[in-house]
Scaffold this active site. Structure first.
Site, short mmCIF file in Angstrom:
data_model
loop_
_atom_site.label_atom_id
_atom_site.label_comp_id
_atom_site.label_asym_id
_atom_site.label_seq_id
_atom_site.Cartn_x
_atom_site.Cartn_y
_atom_site.Cartn_z
N GLY A 19 50.58 42.68 0.53
CA GLY A 19 51.77 42.55 1.35
C GLY A 19 52.06 41.10 1.63
O GLY A 19 51.44 40.20 1.07
N GLY A 20 53.04 40.88 2.51
CA GLY A 20 53.44 39.51 2.80
C GLY A 20 52.36 38.70 3.49
O GLY A 20 52.36 37.49 3.42
N MET A 21 51.43 39.38 4.18
CA MET A 21 50.44 38.63 4.95
C MET A 21 49.02 38.82 4.46
O MET A 21 48.10 38.26 5.03
CB MET A 21 50.53 39.02 6.42
N GLY A 22 48.81 39.58 3.42
CA GLY A 22 47.44 39.72 2.96
C GLY A 22 47.27 40.76 1.88
O GLY A 22 48.18 41.51 1.56
N VAL A 24 45.21 44.12 0.64
CA VAL A 24 44.54 45.28 1.23
C VAL A 24 43.56 45.84 0.22
O VAL A 24 43.91 46.08 -0.94
CB VAL A 24 45.55 46.36 1.66
N LYS A 39 42.01 44.44 5.28
CA LYS A 39 43.12 43.54 4.98
C LYS A 39 42.63 42.11 5.06
O LYS A 39 42.20 41.64 6.12
CB LYS A 39 44.29 43.75 5.93
N ASP A 135 56.25 43.15 13.42
CA ASP A 135 56.57 43.16 11.99
C ASP A 135 56.83 44.59 11.51
O ASP A 135 56.25 45.04 10.51
CB ASP A 135 55.43 42.52 11.20
#
Length: 495
Positions: A19-22, A24, A39, A135
């Site tokens: 995803g945008g932040m990490g 998984v 994550k 978010d």
């Protein structure tokens, strides 16, 4: 990273997505013998004692860990490998809403309305506890059969907030970012609801109404574009339109929106002309840290303490009743066979020979390493802002509602104010319940004693007996009642 052991207990099995932040990963918890999601965040932290980003990740994850609701993916743990923070969460086997929209396209109004109601109730539970998601977007909505759940609560704040630019872009998905966030405003419950409305619009249309060819055009659309009605959702559109108002003060609260949506999806409900309950959302209080569960023997009691922590406190304005030696700040000598532990702002005496484990703001003692037959003492400490607190009865009853979704056979034995030294307030809660765990079941009897100092520092002491059978638990509690009372009576908090 596959087949690597992180945090000393999580075996990485396979990559699930990014995803945008990490990234998984699917992993296996070798202590509790269950699969989890891990994550790995796209940040590198110094993780020193003064590192604000590190504290932010821990604070947000611990706050999310205390949120127990069927519509929220549970956070189990936070570990750090090198300079990378990893959030350990419940594994949801189903796809995300983003994946469903990519494969199926737009969804029918009835399905989206049902989905929206479940997400609104999850946000409502979070907002009541001062937790903001920050978010909400299709990628963070997981669909597992009939279950609809939100994941990644608070992670955006730990990473640095979705409004922070990174390599010329915006962390997160700008087409789901509320207008006030684009303008640099703080995340609030109202901004969560705008993002949810944009997400539901995307579910109805197949794509967010604010999505454009580049980031700057998308942000401009968020600030200025007024989406037209959605023809295929005539009943749902009035509510979405109200939630998408540019001024956050004009949006319905989660409570008002969920009530309106519940009415809408009834078979005989009339189309909504307007949502009249427009309450200006208040800024949430700072999230309280909730504790991790470092030992399987403490899972049930620690989860209850974290889930009910806001409702255990007697807030300013309450009138203590009864008397207790626990109200004194004078430190008594420990009873024979006990030893005194001096913590950060508190002291407590525990039986000699009990196993101790500390974890930052928490300290645990157990009479035995056997989780199926043990006595427990547990102290949590955190900062609280009393001016934002609700009455103890209201707050606890709201928290208890969420607790009932986690435990069965839950019984509140008593909830009462206690005497405390000048400038402090105090309350006690005593409960029994049943909890199912991957390795078996537990039936704890738990007494929680909370003290709030004049400057808003909260100390929570929990003593418990737990076995796999309610009758045996009660026998263990009664047999050791004197020792548990001695622990409680020895608890002292610095003024």
């Amino acid at each position: 990273m596959a087949d690597r052991l992180v945090g000393g207990r999580y075996r990485i099995l396979a990559r699930l997505g990014q995803g945008g932040m990490g990234v998984v990963w699917r992993a296996h918890d070798e202590l509790l013998r269950r699969d989890v999601a891990v994550k790995e965040l796209h940040v590198r932290l110094g993780w020193g004692a003064d590192d604000a980003s590190a504290r932010g990740v821990l604070r947000e994850a611990r706050a999310a860990a205390g949120l127990r609701h069927p519509g929220v993916v549970a956070v189990h743990d936070v570990v750090v490998e090198g300079s990378s923070p990893l959030i350990v969460m419940e594994l949801v086997e189903g796809p995300s809403l983003a994946q469903v929209l990519k494969s199926e396209g737009s969804l029918p109004e009835t399905r989206v309305a049902t989905m929206g109601l479940r997400l609104l109730r999850a946000l409502e539970a979070a907002h009541r506890r001062g937790i903001v998601h920050r978010d909400v977007k299709p990628a963070n909505v997981m669909l597992d059969g009939d279950r609809v759940v939100l994941t990644d609560f608070g992670i955006a704040a730990g990473v640095g907030d979705t409004t922070v630019t990174d390599a010329g872009g915006v962390l997160g998905s700008p087409e789901y970012l509320a207008p006030e966030r684009v303008n640099g405003g703080a995340a609030t419950p109202a901004s969560d609801l705008w993002s949810l409305a944009a997400t539901l619009c995307a579910a109805l249309r197949g794509v967010s109404p604010f999505q454009r060819s580049d980031t700057q055009a998308t942000l401009a659309a968020v600030l200025t574009y007024e989406p037209p009605p959605i023809p295929q959702a005539p009943r749902l559109w009035p509510l979405l339109n109200a939630l998408l108002r540019k001024d956050p003060r004009e949006r319905p609260t989660a409570t008002a929106a969920s009530a309106a949506l519940a009415l809408m999806i009834e078979p005989d409900a009339e189309p909504l002309e307007s949502v009249t309950d427009h309450v200006e959302p208040l800024p949430p209080p700072p999230p309280h840290p909730r504790g991790r569960r470092p030992m399987a023997a403490l899972v049930a009691v620690c989860v209850l303490a974290a889930a009910t922590v806001a409702g255990l406190v007697a807030f300013p304005g309450t009138t203590p009743v009864g008397g207790s030696a626990r109200g004194s700040t004078t430190l008594p000598p420990p009873p024979p066979g006990f030893e005194t532990y001096h913590g950060d702002g508190f002291s407590v005496a525990v039986p000699e020979g009990w196993l101790k484990e500390s974890d930052g703001s928490e300290v645990f003692w157990t009479s035995s390493a056997n989780s199926e037959n043990s006595l427990i003492a547990h102290v949590m400490t955190w900062e609280q802002r009393p001016s934002n607190a609700m009455s103890i009865l209201t707050e606890f009853e709201e928290t208890e509602f969420a607790t009932l979704d986690v435990y069965s056979n839950y019984e509140r034995l008593r909830l009462e104010d206690r005497t405390a030294p000048d400038g402090m307030t105090c309350a006690e809660l005593e409960v029994t319940y049943h909890v199912s765990l991957p390795e078996g079941q537990l039936d704890p009897h738990d007494l929680l004693h909370a003290v709030v100092t004049e400057d808003g520092r909260v100390h929570l002491l929990s003593v418990a007996a737990q076995t796999v059978d309610p009758g045996t638990t009660e026998q263990l509690w009664q047999q050791n009642k004197a020792d548990l009372a001695a622990i409680l009576d020895s608890f002292r908090v610095d003024p």
